[in-house]
Enzyme design. Structure first.
Site, mmCIF file in Angstrom:
data_model
loop_
_atom_site.group_PDB
_atom_site.id
_atom_site.type_symbol
_atom_site.label_atom_id
_atom_site.label_comp_id
_atom_site.label_asym_id
_atom_site.label_seq_id
_atom_site.Cartn_x
_atom_site.Cartn_y
_atom_site.Cartn_z
ATOM 1 N N ASP A 1 -6.120 -1.257 8.593
ATOM 2 C CA ASP A 1 -5.283 -2.156 9.375
ATOM 3 C C ASP A 1 -5.372 -3.517 8.698
ATOM 4 O O ASP A 1 -6.465 -4.006 8.432
ATOM 5 C CB ASP A 1 -5.795 -2.216 10.818
ATOM 6 C CG ASP A 1 -4.883 -3.055 11.705
ATOM 7 O OD1 ASP A 1 -3.654 -2.934 11.564
ATOM 8 O OD2 ASP A 1 -5.401 -3.835 12.526
ATOM 9 N N GLU B 1 -0.342 0.482 6.812
ATOM 10 C CA GLU B 1 0.887 0.286 7.564
ATOM 11 C C GLU B 1 1.663 -0.838 6.874
ATOM 12 O O GLU B 1 1.103 -1.892 6.622
ATOM 13 C CB GLU B 1 0.503 -0.162 8.968
ATOM 14 C CG GLU B 1 1.420 0.282 10.038
ATOM 15 C CD GLU B 1 0.898 -0.151 11.408
ATOM 16 O OE1 GLU B 1 1.330 0.442 12.383
ATOM 17 O OE2 GLU B 1 0.074 -1.082 11.492
ATOM 18 N N CYS C 1 -4.445 4.700 22.266
ATOM 19 C CA CYS C 1 -5.870 5.052 22.227
ATOM 20 C C CYS C 1 -6.032 6.161 21.190
ATOM 21 O O CYS C 1 -5.380 7.195 21.278
ATOM 22 C CB CYS C 1 -6.337 5.528 23.603
ATOM 23 S SG CYS C 1 -7.944 6.353 23.577
ATOM 24 N N CYS D 1 -7.513 9.651 23.034
ATOM 25 C CA CYS D 1 -6.755 10.541 23.926
ATOM 26 C C CYS D 1 -5.244 10.402 23.776
ATOM 27 O O CYS D 1 -4.497 11.166 24.357
ATOM 28 C CB CYS D 1 -7.162 10.299 25.376
ATOM 29 S SG CYS D 1 -6.518 8.756 26.044
ATOM 30 N N CYS E 1 -9.511 1.959 27.476
ATOM 31 C CA CYS E 1 -8.429 2.909 27.729
ATOM 32 C C CYS E 1 -8.509 3.349 29.194
ATOM 33 O O CYS E 1 -9.536 3.868 29.626
ATOM 34 C CB CYS E 1 -8.564 4.107 26.800
ATOM 35 S SG CYS E 1 -7.411 5.425 27.201
ATOM 36 N N CYS F 1 -9.081 7.496 29.316
ATOM 37 C CA CYS F 1 -10.345 8.161 28.948
ATOM 38 C C CYS F 1 -11.536 7.209 29.008
ATOM 39 O O CYS F 1 -12.645 7.600 28.656
ATOM 40 C CB CYS F 1 -10.227 8.813 27.569
ATOM 41 S SG CYS F 1 -10.290 7.650 26.201
ATOM 42 N N ASP G 1 -8.704 -3.728 16.465
ATOM 43 C CA ASP G 1 -8.366 -3.490 15.066
ATOM 44 C C ASP G 1 -8.928 -2.170 14.540
ATOM 45 O O ASP G 1 -8.277 -1.480 13.754
ATOM 46 C CB ASP G 1 -8.854 -4.652 14.192
ATOM 47 C CG ASP G 1 -8.214 -5.972 14.601
ATOM 48 O OD1 ASP G 1 -7.050 -5.934 15.032
ATOM 49 O OD2 ASP G 1 -8.873 -7.017 14.498
#
Ligand SMILES: [Zn+2]
Length: 246
Positions: free
Chosen positions: A67, A151, A204, A207, A223, A226, A233
């Site tokens: 990232d 990305e 997340c 999950c 989250c 979960c 990050d």
């Protein structure tokens, strides 16, 4: 090609510092001059070897999702974070002072030429420091992994935000991805660029639950599905890794 010099057709040999061994047949030489008056000769060679083959089977621990960020320049999916050096931002006060001195000089005077050179040298130093940082980091990533996933769409999306644009330009993500790209080809490694919009920060990684909003300032979140605690990050880097492996 001579020892310690470059010979260009129609010109006499020029003394040069040769930075690495020249292997193979010289295809072309590109001469360039920087705004501070330094000359460079880029030599393109062709060796018969070609790029090594990329591996078909990859060890799971030799894949890293990355990232790219501003607080940290790079966050690896294994949790390691690299601080953002912010070269231009750090030099900006100094640059502003030199720029001001330049603007006060009389047009086409010797002092103006001198002041312009001082500003150009400062910019050159910033650029060199950034390039050096990016070369070392991309080298380490490619050496340590068989596949690296990044990305790339994020840059163009975030550049629309004026306040962030200056910081993104200083970070130089695009230049970094370019360095990763050719180093990966040379080393026979995979570089996966995710250029589709993909909500890596909002999802997340454990999950798959998706948050509707994830403000930039929110560095940690839990989250609701979960209950897993996320570092924003690292969670994004893990999602990037997963997405790149599909
Ligand atoms: Zn979850």
């Amino acid at each position: 090609m001579l020892d310690g010099a470059v010979k260009i057709p129609k010109l006499s040999p020029m003394e040069a510092r040769i930075h690495r061994e020249i292997i193979g047949k010289v295809k072309s030489i590109t001469l360039s001059r920087t705004s501070t008056g330094k000359y460079f000769a880029s030599i393109l060679c062709e060796d018969a070897k070609g790029a090594p083959e990329k591996p078909d089977v990859i060890d799971a621990d030799k894949i890293t999702g990355c990232d790219l960020g501003l607080t940290h320049f790079l966050i690896r999916s294994d949790g390691r974070k690299q601080a953002n050096p912010r070269y231009l931002i750090r030099a900006s006060q100094n640059l502003r002072r030199k720029q001001k001195a330049l603007s006060r000089k009389v047009k086409s005077s010797k002092n103006r030429t001198k002041a312009r050179l001082i500003v150009a040298r400062c910019h050159e130093k910033v650029g060199n420091s950034r390039a050096d940082f990016q070369h070392k980091l991309s080298r380490a990533l490619i050496d340590e992994n068989q596949a690296v996933i990044v990305e790339t769409l994020k840059t163009s999306n975030m550049l629309k935000n004026q306040r962030l644009a200056r910081h993104i330009n200083d970070a130089g993500w695009q230049g970094f991805v370019t360095k990763l790209e050719y180093k990966a080809i040379d080393a026979g490694k995979h570089l996966v660029k995710l250029d589709q919009w993909y909500a890596s920060s909002k999802k997340c990684h454990r999950c798959g639950h998706k948050e509707i909003a994830m403000p930039l300032g929110k560095r940690f979140w839990q989250c609701p599905a979960c209950q897993m605690e996320h570092d924003r990050d690292i969670n994004a880097a893990l999602n990037i890794k997963q997405q790149g492996c599909i």
